[in-house]
Enzyme design. Structure first.
Site, short mmCIF file in Angstrom:
data_model
loop_
_atom_site.label_atom_id
_atom_site.label_comp_id
_atom_site.label_asym_id
_atom_site.label_seq_id
_atom_site.Cartn_x
_atom_site.Cartn_y
_atom_site.Cartn_z
N ASP A 1 -59.25 -55.57 -8.36
CA ASP A 1 -58.91 -54.23 -7.88
C ASP A 1 -58.70 -53.28 -9.05
O ASP A 1 -58.45 -53.70 -10.19
CB ASP A 1 -57.68 -54.26 -6.98
CG ASP A 1 -56.43 -54.78 -7.68
OD1 ASP A 1 -56.56 -55.66 -8.56
OD2 ASP A 1 -55.31 -54.31 -7.36
N GLU B 1 -53.38 -56.62 -7.71
CA GLU B 1 -52.58 -56.54 -8.94
C GLU B 1 -52.11 -55.12 -9.20
O GLU B 1 -50.98 -54.90 -9.62
CB GLU B 1 -53.40 -57.04 -10.13
CG GLU B 1 -52.56 -57.35 -11.38
CD GLU B 1 -52.32 -56.16 -12.28
OE1 GLU B 1 -51.44 -56.25 -13.16
OE2 GLU B 1 -52.98 -55.11 -12.12
#
EC number: 3.5.1.18
Length: 376
Positions: free
Chosen positions: A69, A134
């Site tokens: 991400d 994250e």
């Protein structure tokens, strides 16, 4: 001719995986790792994708940890080129995630493929762990996977996180730990009233000021090993209606502590509550624990990484625990030694995020050398 790691990085950047979306990044990676002989397990939870890929068996277990991400790019018009249309200009690759951390993830994949091709019967286990959570809440990502591993009894000996740790040139810094992070949202209650009649009101700003001053002035510790001292920072204060003739009825204060291994979240919470109680405030306090500190003392992983980076750079790397938090904070409590090695971080989370192509193309060999030194 485009190198394998550059092409894979571009393919990943082109997938607009704004947290917690993965946008097909892990499927692409799983296809490649499966073809190389890795066993791939998808551990999706809610909107979050997690990938656990392993090659070999038994101990020692070495994990390459990363995330697919990225943070939002902001207005595309602020960028020199589309943040999700990777572009190389003057030897530099531009795109959201180029440095944080799709370049490292691509380098992990290429290094893993090369390693197992050269050492198909290697000792121990080489694993790749990726998440799409994250940069966001970090709840259903590696935190969740670590709980699952604890239930399974999954051993992890060493963990290399590909976070962009370098400062000026690739490999000049070795991250050997991170501070813990604890946030608090404090609401101090008062009694609203007219500023001309303060005796009929209780001003929460005035009531809280001595306590806040004490929090700010306190020296929590003197640091620890490679850690700077614990720091408390007030990030937001809000009170009042906007009118200058109204004493507010409550004060809202947001603060964060970045703390050393001298502390844990529970002991810090107790200290702060005791301080507030001494000041006889009427308040509510909500906590958010982002993660405990971790530290990798001198040992096999740290020694090997220092030697490999020193040979690569031509000088010993700085060994640091600075910066924010990373997903290694969830792996360390499983008993793993954890380090972070990755590209230069000067442009992360910024417009026109970028990585030098030469650095990107050097990363697979750097990671492969680390893996070979640890597993062969």
């Amino acid at each position: 001719m485009t190198s394998d790691v550059l092409q894979l990085t571009c393919d990943l950047i082109a997938r607009a995986s704004v947290t917690p979306a993965d946008a097909g990044c892990q499927a692409l990676i799983a296809d490649r790792l499966s073809a190389a002989g890795f066993a791939c397990e998808h551990l999706r939870l809610g909107a979050v994708d997690n990938l656990w890929a392993t090659h070999g068996s038994g101990a020692p277990v070495l994990v390459l940890l990363g995330h697919t991400d990225v943070v939002p790019p902001g207005p595309a018009s602020d960028w020199a080129s589309d943040p999700f249309a990777p572009q190389v200009r003057d030897g530099v690759l531009y795109g959201r995630g180029a440095a944080d951390m799709k370049g490292s993830v691509a380098a992990f994949v290429v290094a893993a493929e090369q390693f197992v091709a050269a050492h198909p019967e290697h000792p121990g286990t080489l694993a790749v762990l990726l998440t799409s959570d994250e940069e966001g809440d970090a709840i259903d990502g590696v935190r969740h996977v670590a709980r699952l591993f604890a239930e399974r009894g999954q051993q992890i000996d060493w963990c290399i996180t590909g976070e962009p740790s370098s400062t000026e040139r690739l490999g000049d810094l070795l991250r050997v730990g991170r501070r813990g992070s604890l946030s608090g949202n404090l609401i101090v209650k008062g009694v609203q009233g007219h500023v001309a009649y303060p005796h009929k009101a209780r001003n929460p700003i005035h009531l809280a000021a001595p306590a806040l001053a004490e929090l700010i002035a306190r020296q929590w510790d003197d640091g620890f090993e490679s850690f700077p001292p614990t720091s408390l920072q007030i990030s937001n204060i809000h009170a009042g209606t906007g009118a200058n003739n109204v004493i507010p009825g409550e004060l809202q204060v947001a603060f964060n502590l970045r703390y050393t291994p001298h502390w844990n979240a529970e002991t810090l919470e107790r200290e702060i509550v005791a301080l507030l109680e001494r000041h006889a405030l009427t308040y509510t306090l909500a906590w958010h624990r982002s993660g405990e500190p971790f530290y990798t003392p001198e040992g096999t992983l740290r020694r090997v990484a220092r030697e490999v980076l020193g040979a690569f750079v031509g000088a010993p790397p700085e060994e640091s625990t600075g910066g924010g938090t990373s997903d290694a904070r969830f792996i360390a409590p499983l008993g793993a030694q954890c380090i972070e090695v990755g590209p230069v971080n000067a442009s992360i989370h910024q417009v026109d995020e970028h990585v030098r192509v030469a650095d990107l193309e050097a990363l697979p060999a750097l990671y492969r050398t680390l893996v070979e030194r640890l597993l062969v």
